[in-house]
Scaffold this motif. Structure first.
Motif, PDB file in Angstrom:
ATOM      1  N   LEU A 269       0.820  -1.203   0.000  1.00  0.00           N
ATOM      2  CA  LEU A 269       0.000   0.000   0.000  1.00  0.00           C
ATOM      3  C   LEU A 269       0.859   1.259   0.000  1.00  0.00           C
ATOM      4  CD1 LEU A 269      -2.893   1.057   0.110  1.00  0.00           C
ATOM      5  CD2 LEU A 269      -2.767   0.986   2.591  1.00  0.00           C
ATOM      6  N   LEU A 270       2.003   1.196   0.674  1.00  0.00           N
ATOM      7  CA  LEU A 270       2.926   2.327   0.724  1.00  0.00           C
ATOM      8  C   LEU A 270       3.493   2.619  -0.664  1.00  0.00           C
ATOM      9  CD1 LEU A 270       4.674   4.410   2.245  1.00  0.00           C
ATOM     10  CD2 LEU A 270       6.321   2.566   2.657  1.00  0.00           C
ATOM     11  N   TYR A 271       3.917   1.559  -1.376  1.00  0.00           N
ATOM     12  CA  TYR A 271       4.478   1.751  -2.713  1.00  0.00           C
ATOM     13  C   TYR A 271       3.420   2.317  -3.660  1.00  0.00           C
ATOM     14  CZ  TYR A 271       7.094  -2.131  -0.572  1.00  0.00           C
ATOM     15  OH  TYR A 271       7.764  -2.954   0.306  1.00  0.00           O
ATOM     16  N   ALA A 272       2.192   1.809  -3.537  1.00  0.00           N
ATOM     17  CA  ALA A 272       1.120   2.271  -4.420  1.00  0.00           C
ATOM     18  C   ALA A 272       0.851   3.759  -4.228  1.00  0.00           C
ATOM     19  CB  ALA A 272      -0.146   1.456  -4.157  1.00  0.00           C
ATOM     20  N   PHE A 273       0.851   4.205  -2.972  1.00  0.00           N
ATOM     21  CA  PHE A 273       0.624   5.621  -2.702  1.00  0.00           C
ATOM     22  C   PHE A 273       1.735   6.483  -3.287  1.00  0.00           C
ATOM     23  CE2 PHE A 273      -2.870   7.377  -0.511  1.00  0.00           C
ATOM     24  CZ  PHE A 273      -3.519   6.349   0.140  1.00  0.00           C
TER      25      PHE A 273
ATOM     26  N   PHE B 231       3.382   7.228   6.417  1.00  0.00           N
ATOM     27  CA  PHE B 231       4.292   7.228   7.557  1.00  0.00           C
ATOM     28  C   PHE B 231       3.806   6.397   8.750  1.00  0.00           C
ATOM     29  CE2 PHE B 231       4.882  11.348   5.370  1.00  0.00           C
ATOM     30  CZ  PHE B 231       6.211  11.203   4.992  1.00  0.00           C
ATOM     31  N   GLY B 232       2.524   6.041   8.743  1.00  0.00           N
ATOM     32  CA  GLY B 232       1.980   5.302   9.880  1.00  0.00           C
ATOM     33  C   GLY B 232       2.654   3.966  10.120  1.00  0.00           C
ATOM     34  N   THR B 233       2.951   3.243   9.036  1.00  0.00           N
ATOM     35  CA  THR B 233       3.602   1.946   9.195  1.00  0.00           C
ATOM     36  C   THR B 233       4.995   2.094   9.801  1.00  0.00           C
ATOM     37  OG1 THR B 233       4.303   2.103   6.881  1.00  0.00           O
ATOM     38  CG2 THR B 233       2.320   0.842   7.336  1.00  0.00           C
ATOM     39  N   PHE B 234       5.718   3.148   9.367  1.00  0.00           N
ATOM     40  CA  PHE B 234       7.043   3.412   9.936  1.00  0.00           C
ATOM     41  C   PHE B 234       6.930   3.681  11.440  1.00  0.00           C
ATOM     42  CE2 PHE B 234       7.929   4.517   5.517  1.00  0.00           C
ATOM     43  CZ  PHE B 234       9.167   3.945   5.326  1.00  0.00           C
ATOM     44  N   ILE B 235       6.031   4.596  11.785  1.00  0.00           N
ATOM     45  CA  ILE B 235       5.896   5.018  13.178  1.00  0.00           C
ATOM     46  C   ILE B 235       5.474   3.848  14.056  1.00  0.00           C
ATOM     47  CG2 ILE B 235       4.571   6.493  14.746  1.00  0.00           C
ATOM     48  CD1 ILE B 235       4.444   8.542  12.440  1.00  0.00           C
ATOM     49  N   PHE B 236       4.501   3.068  13.606  1.00  0.00           N
ATOM     50  CA  PHE B 236       4.020   1.943  14.407  1.00  0.00           C
ATOM     51  C   PHE B 236       5.094   0.878  14.578  1.00  0.00           C
ATOM     52  CE2 PHE B 236      -0.008   3.560  15.005  1.00  0.00           C
ATOM     53  CZ  PHE B 236      -0.835   2.650  15.655  1.00  0.00           C
ATOM     54  N   ALA B 237       5.806   0.585  13.503  1.00  0.00           N
ATOM     55  CA  ALA B 237       6.857  -0.430  13.596  1.00  0.00           C
ATOM     56  C   ALA B 237       7.966   0.011  14.543  1.00  0.00           C
ATOM     57  CB  ALA B 237       7.423  -0.714  12.211  1.00  0.00           C
ATOM     58  N   ILE B 238       8.340   1.285  14.452  1.00  0.00           N
ATOM     59  CA  ILE B 238       9.408   1.804  15.314  1.00  0.00           C
ATOM     60  C   ILE B 238       8.969   1.808  16.779  1.00  0.00           C
ATOM     61  CG2 ILE B 238      10.746   3.866  15.896  1.00  0.00           C
ATOM     62  CD1 ILE B 238      10.754   4.519  12.883  1.00  0.00           C
TER      63      ILE B 238
ATOM     64  N   GLY C 109      -4.089  -2.877  17.092  1.00  0.00           N
ATOM     65  CA  GLY C 109      -5.352  -2.913  16.365  1.00  0.00           C
ATOM     66  C   GLY C 109      -6.097  -1.604  16.428  1.00  0.00           C
ATOM     67  N   ILE C 110      -5.720  -0.643  15.607  1.00  0.00           N
ATOM     68  CA  ILE C 110      -6.363   0.678  15.636  1.00  0.00           C
ATOM     69  C   ILE C 110      -7.323   0.869  14.467  1.00  0.00           C
ATOM     70  CG2 ILE C 110      -4.387   1.704  16.804  1.00  0.00           C
ATOM     71  CD1 ILE C 110      -3.749   3.033  14.069  1.00  0.00           C
ATOM     72  N   GLY C 111      -7.582  -0.199  13.717  1.00  0.00           N
ATOM     73  CA  GLY C 111      -8.491  -0.084  12.589  1.00  0.00           C
ATOM     74  C   GLY C 111      -7.798   0.102  11.255  1.00  0.00           C
ATOM     75  N   SER C 112      -6.505  -0.156  11.213  1.00  0.00           N
ATOM     76  CA  SER C 112      -5.743  -0.047   9.970  1.00  0.00           C
ATOM     77  C   SER C 112      -5.004  -1.355   9.726  1.00  0.00           C
ATOM     78  CB  SER C 112      -4.734   1.105  10.049  1.00  0.00           C
ATOM     79  OG  SER C 112      -3.807   1.027   8.983  1.00  0.00           O
ATOM     80  N   GLY C 113      -5.314  -2.009   8.614  1.00  0.00           N
ATOM     81  CA  GLY C 113      -4.657  -3.279   8.310  1.00  0.00           C
ATOM     82  C   GLY C 113      -3.164  -3.131   8.127  1.00  0.00           C
ATOM     83  N   SER C 114      -2.739  -2.070   7.428  1.00  0.00           N
ATOM     84  CA  SER C 114      -1.314  -1.879   7.168  1.00  0.00           C
ATOM     85  C   SER C 114      -0.548  -1.566   8.447  1.00  0.00           C
ATOM     86  CB  SER C 114      -1.104  -0.761   6.144  1.00  0.00           C
ATOM     87  OG  SER C 114      -1.648   0.456   6.614  1.00  0.00           O
TER      88      SER C 114
END
Length: 276
Positions: free
Chosen positions: A44-48, A175-182, A203-208
């Motif tokens: 999804l990140l690459y697509a955006f 940026f959400g995936t970066f922040i959550f992973a970190i 589980g905040i309602g975002s699959g990615s």
């Protein structure tokens, strides 16, 4: 028939979406090691990123491929594109109701944290960044698919509120995936919280974002992989179930009243000046 013919005329847009989606899926999930954890880069990140680059308003060279006609048509199509997500919520919530009940009160109470965007983001948006009605769409939620549907139905995505929710949606995806992973890697490595609490927080309602968060947690605590995935999945599912109603009946009305009681006065004064 006219609608079908109109979509055929947008073949450039549809072809670009297919190509971008195929490239993103071929790249797949990439993992960047970060200390004891890892950052997950999702399709999804690459697509955006690719879609943003192809926007002729950002990169004029692509104006030969994606014209303003396609750009204008893409906005309302977003509503249609997210409808399968909304339908999926209904089909997954029912069969998993026992899992939600078994998760206990802790899982239910942590959903109240979704209202934290109002406390933290609304003051910053209105008084710090001096945002207009965009602040309503931007701060009433974390701006994921159900929240897009709420704003699209209430205001349309072409409104100021729609601009706000779409802006946060895009930034969250980038940026959400970066922040959550970190954050997941740091908190899990520091042993500040129970791993089960961190799993529920994924589980905040975002699959990615959930995938990035759980991926980082399971890298740090592989022995609890199954429990982490189960709790994160139940929390994400519950957020989908309750988040839609909490956003519609609690968060959005609260933000609207707050805005009208504060910055809304400036809007009214500006409108009166223009009329005068």
């Amino acid at each position: 028939m006219n609608a079908f013919r109109g979509q055929l005329e947008l073949w450039r847009l549809h072809l670009a979406v297919i190509v971008i989606g195929a490239i993103a899926e071929l790249i797949g999930i990439q993992k960047i090691p970060l200390g004891a954890g890892a950052i997950l880069l999702l399709p999804l990140l690459y697509a955006f990123i690719m879609a943003a680059v192809m926007n002729p308003n950002l990169v004029p060279k692509f104006g030969k491929i994606i014209r303003q006609k396609e750009v204008q048509a893409a906005s309302p199509l977003i509503v249609i594109a997210i409808m399968p997500f909304i339908a999926k919520f209904g089909t997954t919530i029912g069969p998993a109701i026992n899992t939600i009940i078994e998760a206990g009160p802790a899982l239910l109470l942590q959903e109240l944290g979704n209202l934290g965007t109002i406390v933290l983001a609304f003051p910053l948006a209105v008084w710090g960044l001096k945002m207009g009605r965009e602040a309503i769409g931007a701060t009433f939620s974390i701006a994921r698919e159900p929240n897009l549907a709420i704003i699209a139905d209430r205001y349309t995505l072409k409104s100021a509120e729609g601009t706000g929710v779409m802006g946060v949606y895009v930034i969250g995806t980038l940026f959400g995936t970066f922040i959550f992973a970190i954050l997941a890697s740091l908190f899990a490595s520091a042993n500040l919280f129970d791993p089960r609490a961190l799993a529920m927080a994924c589980g905040i309602g975002s699959g990615s974002m959930m995938a990035a968060c759980t991926g980082a947690l399971t890298e740090v605590i592989p022995s609890m992989k199954e429990e982490i995935l189960a709790l994160a999945g139940a929390s994400n599912l519950l957020t989908y179930a309750t988040g839609l109603y909490a956003g519609l009946f609690l968060a959005l009305p609260i933000v609207e009243k707050l805005y009208n009681a504060t910055a809304g006065k400036k809007d009214l004064a500006t409108a009166q000046k223009k009329e005068a």
